[in-house]
Design a protein around this motif. Structure first.
Motif, PDB file in Angstrom:
ATOM      1  N   GLU A  58       0.839  -1.204   0.000  1.00  0.00           N
ATOM      2  CA  GLU A  58       0.000   0.000   0.000  1.00  0.00           C
ATOM      3  C   GLU A  58       0.869   1.248   0.000  1.00  0.00           C
ATOM      4  OE1 GLU A  58      -3.200   2.293   2.827  1.00  0.00           O
ATOM      5  OE2 GLU A  58      -3.091   0.110   2.961  1.00  0.00           O
ATOM      6  N   LEU A  59       1.931   1.219   0.779  1.00  0.00           N
ATOM      7  CA  LEU A  59       2.856   2.339   0.824  1.00  0.00           C
ATOM      8  C   LEU A  59       3.544   2.511  -0.520  1.00  0.00           C
ATOM      9  CD1 LEU A  59       4.141   4.543   2.466  1.00  0.00           C
ATOM     10  CD2 LEU A  59       5.779   2.873   3.330  1.00  0.00           C
ATOM     11  N   ARG A  60       3.903   1.410  -1.138  1.00  0.00           N
ATOM     12  CA  ARG A  60       4.540   1.465  -2.466  1.00  0.00           C
ATOM     13  C   ARG A  60       3.599   2.098  -3.481  1.00  0.00           C
ATOM     14  NH1 ARG A  60       9.453   0.189  -4.857  1.00  0.00           N
ATOM     15  NH2 ARG A  60       9.138   0.706  -7.015  1.00  0.00           N
ATOM     16  N   GLN A  61       2.320   1.751  -3.390  1.00  0.00           N
ATOM     17  CA  GLN A  61       1.336   2.308  -4.308  1.00  0.00           C
ATOM     18  C   GLN A  61       1.204   3.819  -4.101  1.00  0.00           C
ATOM     19  OE1 GLN A  61      -2.577   0.632  -3.920  1.00  0.00           O
ATOM     20  NE2 GLN A  61      -3.228   1.426  -5.890  1.00  0.00           N
ATOM     21  N   ARG A  62       1.208   4.260  -2.849  1.00  0.00           N
ATOM     22  CA  ARG A  62       1.135   5.688  -2.556  1.00  0.00           C
ATOM     23  C   ARG A  62       2.371   6.416  -3.075  1.00  0.00           C
ATOM     24  NH1 ARG A  62      -0.012   6.781   3.476  1.00  0.00           N
ATOM     25  NH2 ARG A  62      -0.054   8.891   2.678  1.00  0.00           N
ATOM     26  N   PHE A  63       3.531   5.799  -2.896  1.00  0.00           N
ATOM     27  CA  PHE A  63       4.769   6.396  -3.385  1.00  0.00           C
ATOM     28  C   PHE A  63       4.738   6.500  -4.912  1.00  0.00           C
ATOM     29  CE2 PHE A  63       8.994   5.767  -5.217  1.00  0.00           C
ATOM     30  CZ  PHE A  63       9.587   6.949  -4.817  1.00  0.00           C
ATOM     31  N   ASP A  64       4.321   5.426  -5.574  1.00  0.00           N
ATOM     32  CA  ASP A  64       4.254   5.438  -7.038  1.00  0.00           C
ATOM     33  C   ASP A  64       3.306   6.525  -7.543  1.00  0.00           C
ATOM     34  OD1 ASP A  64       6.071   3.372  -7.123  1.00  0.00           O
ATOM     35  OD2 ASP A  64       4.590   1.818  -7.561  1.00  0.00           O
ATOM     36  N   ALA A  65       2.162   6.695  -6.847  1.00  0.00           N
ATOM     37  CA  ALA A  65       1.209   7.734  -7.228  1.00  0.00           C
ATOM     38  C   ALA A  65       1.835   9.121  -7.051  1.00  0.00           C
ATOM     39  CB  ALA A  65      -0.068   7.610  -6.407  1.00  0.00           C
ATOM     40  N   TRP A  66       2.562   9.314  -5.945  1.00  0.00           N
ATOM     41  CA  TRP A  66       3.247  10.587  -5.716  1.00  0.00           C
ATOM     42  C   TRP A  66       4.261  10.844  -6.826  1.00  0.00           C
ATOM     43  CZ3 TRP A  66       8.487  11.460  -4.945  1.00  0.00           C
ATOM     44  CH2 TRP A  66       8.838  12.761  -4.605  1.00  0.00           C
ATOM     45  N   LEU A  67       5.032   9.824  -7.147  1.00  0.00           N
ATOM     46  CA  LEU A  67       6.079   9.953  -8.161  1.00  0.00           C
ATOM     47  C   LEU A  67       5.479  10.295  -9.523  1.00  0.00           C
ATOM     48  CD1 LEU A  67       9.103   9.680  -8.666  1.00  0.00           C
ATOM     49  CD2 LEU A  67       8.743   7.247  -9.044  1.00  0.00           C
ATOM     50  N   PHE A  68       4.404   9.620  -9.899  1.00  0.00           N
ATOM     51  CA  PHE A  68       3.742   9.896 -11.169  1.00  0.00           C
ATOM     52  C   PHE A  68       3.211  11.330 -11.191  1.00  0.00           C
ATOM     53  CE2 PHE A  68       0.013   9.874 -13.949  1.00  0.00           C
ATOM     54  CZ  PHE A  68       0.606   9.467 -15.129  1.00  0.00           C
ATOM     55  N   GLY A  69       2.564  11.745 -10.098  1.00  0.00           N
ATOM     56  CA  GLY A  69       2.025  13.102 -10.017  1.00  0.00           C
ATOM     57  C   GLY A  69       3.111  14.156 -10.131  1.00  0.00           C
ATOM     58  N   GLN A  70       4.232  13.916  -9.468  1.00  0.00           N
ATOM     59  CA  GLN A  70       5.350  14.857  -9.537  1.00  0.00           C
ATOM     60  C   GLN A  70       5.916  14.932 -10.951  1.00  0.00           C
ATOM     61  OE1 GLN A  70       6.665  16.935  -6.973  1.00  0.00           O
ATOM     62  NE2 GLN A  70       4.649  16.368  -6.224  1.00  0.00           N
ATOM     63  N   GLY A  71       6.034  13.785 -11.599  1.00  0.00           N
ATOM     64  CA  GLY A  71       6.531  13.760 -12.977  1.00  0.00           C
ATOM     65  C   GLY A  71       5.621  14.543 -13.906  1.00  0.00           C
ATOM     66  N   CYS A  72       4.326  14.390 -13.736  1.00  0.00           N
ATOM     67  CA  CYS A  72       3.363  15.137 -14.549  1.00  0.00           C
ATOM     68  C   CYS A  72       3.465  16.636 -14.272  1.00  0.00           C
ATOM     69  CB  CYS A  72       1.941  14.651 -14.277  1.00  0.00           C
ATOM     70  SG  CYS A  72       1.620  12.995 -14.911  1.00  0.00           S
ATOM     71  N   ALA A  73       3.648  17.009 -13.012  1.00  0.00           N
ATOM     72  CA  ALA A  73       3.783  18.425 -12.654  1.00  0.00           C
ATOM     73  C   ALA A  73       5.030  19.030 -13.298  1.00  0.00           C
ATOM     74  CB  ALA A  73       3.822  18.588 -11.137  1.00  0.00           C
ATOM     75  N   TRP A  74       6.134  18.290 -13.301  1.00  0.00           N
ATOM     76  CA  TRP A  74       7.362  18.770 -13.942  1.00  0.00           C
ATOM     77  C   TRP A  74       7.125  18.984 -15.438  1.00  0.00           C
ATOM     78  CZ3 TRP A  74      12.700  19.485 -12.705  1.00  0.00           C
ATOM     79  CH2 TRP A  74      12.972  19.449 -11.349  1.00  0.00           C
ATOM     80  N   ALA A  75       6.490  18.014 -16.077  1.00  0.00           N
ATOM     81  CA  ALA A  75       6.241  18.114 -17.516  1.00  0.00           C
ATOM     82  C   ALA A  75       5.343  19.312 -17.822  1.00  0.00           C
ATOM     83  CB  ALA A  75       5.617  16.821 -18.032  1.00  0.00           C
TER      84      ALA A  75
END
Length: 83
Positions: free
Chosen positions: A54-71
């Motif tokens: 569950e923590l991994r899923q939350r981290f992955d979601a954070w990482l994806f969101g951050q990547g989208c924000a950078w783009a």
């Protein structure tokens, strides 16, 4: 680590990949890191530290969101596209 997602201890480092001939930015690699006490954990150490699915899923979601924000930020500055 759940609180780390909220308190800013997790962040991304941007590493541009530059075309040697033209000097243009061809790609940007976003590297997650985690400030922990006096050290900074990189992606490999972070992967070892995240055992809970569950923590991994939350981290992955954070990482994806951050990547989208950078783009989105890159595009808003009218900079050339990258991969």
């Amino acid at each position: 680590m759940p609180e780390k997602l909220r308190d800013g201890a997790l962040h991304l480092l941007a590493q541009p990949q530059v075309h040697l001939v033209s000097g243009a930015v061809a790609a940007i690699e976003l590297i997650p890191s985690w400030r922990r006490a006096e050290t900074i954990l990189g992606p490999a150490q972070m992967a070892e530290a995240i055992h809970d699915p569950e923590l991994r899923q939350r981290f992955d979601a954070w990482l994806f969101g951050q990547g989208c924000a950078w783009a989105q930020a890159w595009r808003s500055l009218d900079l050339p596209p990258f991969r």
